[in-house]
Design an enzyme around this catalytic site. Structure first.
Site, PDB file in Angstrom:
ATOM      1  N   TYR A 116       1.412   0.031   3.194  1.00  0.00           N
ATOM      2  CA  TYR A 116       1.157   0.945   4.408  1.00  0.00           C
ATOM      3  C   TYR A 116      -0.584   1.081   3.057  1.00  0.00           C
ATOM      4  CZ  TYR A 116       5.044   3.065   6.655  1.00  0.00           C
ATOM      5  OH  TYR A 116       6.178   3.000   7.541  1.00  0.00           O
ATOM      6  N   HIS A 139      -4.786   5.566   7.253  1.00  0.00           N
ATOM      7  CA  HIS A 139      -3.681   6.291   7.013  1.00  0.00           C
ATOM      8  C   HIS A 139      -3.392   6.974   5.207  1.00  0.00           C
ATOM      9  CE1 HIS A 139      -1.987   9.970   9.869  1.00  0.00           C
ATOM     10  NE2 HIS A 139      -0.858   9.309   9.435  1.00  0.00           N
ATOM     11  N   TYR A 174       5.621  10.455   2.206  1.00  0.00           N
ATOM     12  CA  TYR A 174       5.782   9.653   3.293  1.00  0.00           C
ATOM     13  C   TYR A 174       4.916  10.937   4.248  1.00  0.00           C
ATOM     14  CZ  TYR A 174       8.095   5.107   2.903  1.00  0.00           C
ATOM     15  OH  TYR A 174       8.793   4.297   2.692  1.00  0.00           O
ATOM     16  N   ASN A 220       4.609  12.845   7.077  1.00  0.00           N
ATOM     17  CA  ASN A 220       4.879  13.275   7.693  1.00  0.00           C
ATOM     18  C   ASN A 220       5.243  14.738   7.072  1.00  0.00           C
ATOM     19  OD1 ASN A 220       3.543  11.863   9.648  1.00  0.00           O
ATOM     20  ND2 ASN A 220       5.328  12.081  11.193  1.00  0.00           N
ATOM     21  N   ASN A 251      -0.596  15.051  11.060  1.00  0.00           N
ATOM     22  CA  ASN A 251       0.644  15.755  10.762  1.00  0.00           C
ATOM     23  C   ASN A 251       1.250  15.582   9.328  1.00  0.00           C
ATOM     24  OD1 ASN A 251       1.589  15.255  13.232  1.00  0.00           O
ATOM     25  ND2 ASN A 251       2.514  13.053  13.262  1.00  0.00           N
TER      26      ASN A 251
END
EC number: 3.1.1.29
Length: 190
Positions: free
Chosen positions: A14, A19, A64, A66, A112
């Site tokens: 990631y 994000h 993470y 969310n 989120n």
């Protein structure tokens, strides 16, 4: 104790994605302030230090995106900090690359990570620094877009916005939200 949290997803897969704008701003703050963000506590990587005359915790939740609220709730409870002590930095698809927006409250706007924080804090009143990543192309899946990487001019603009976001944290801590919003919420000229 002020908590400055950058949102993102852990792991090399990631790194550098849209994000992970928040993580990258924390990295810039870490470098500029000499605060190592390497202690694993409260489901996060954290570091303690001083920015703008304020004692701060720099945090990169490792839950993470969310589930970001889980980590931040733990940190806030441990340090007996309230929502008024929190600054959250994250990506925003409604802003063009290079733009910033500072807000003192608001909805999740479909993000989120912010949705999780709202659920765990029970309030929408906390400081946010939104870093623009641009609108997703038509017919592209949102998850694929935010988990993708920027390149070219967009990446250059995003990097400048991250530097500006790090500067905005100092202004928020030293001079307050109104001064920071007046200074950093101006539209960038094309």
């Amino acid at each position: 104790m002020k908590i400055v949290a950058g949102l993102g997803n852990p792991g090399a897969a990631y790194a550098g994605t849209r994000h992970n704008m928040g993580f990258e701003v924390i990295d810039i703050l870490s470098e500029k302030s000499g605060i190592s963000v390497d202690a694993r506590k409260h489901k996060a990587l954290i570091g303690k230090g001083v920015i703008g005359g304020e004692k701060v915790i720099l945090a990169k939740p490792q839950t993470y995106m969310n589930l970001s609220g889980e980590s931040l709730r733990e940190i806030m409870d441990y340090y007996k900090s309230g929502p008024e002590d929190l600054i959250v930095i994250y990506d925003d698809i409604s802003l063009e690359p290079g733009q910033l927006r500072i807000r003192t409250k608001g909805s999740a706007g479909g993000h989120n990570g912010i949705k999780s924080i709202l659920q765990h804090l029970g309030t929408d009143v906390f400081l946010r620094i939104k870093v623009g990543v641009g609108e997703k192309p038509p017919r592209m899946d949102l998850a694929d877009y935010v988990l993708g990487r920027m390149d070219g001019e967009d990446r250059t603009l995003a990097r400048e916005a991250q530097e500006t976001a790090a500067e905005a944290v100092s202004v928020l801590l030293e001079d307050g939200a109104d001064a920071a919003m007046n200074r950093f919420n101006a539209k960038k000229k094309a």
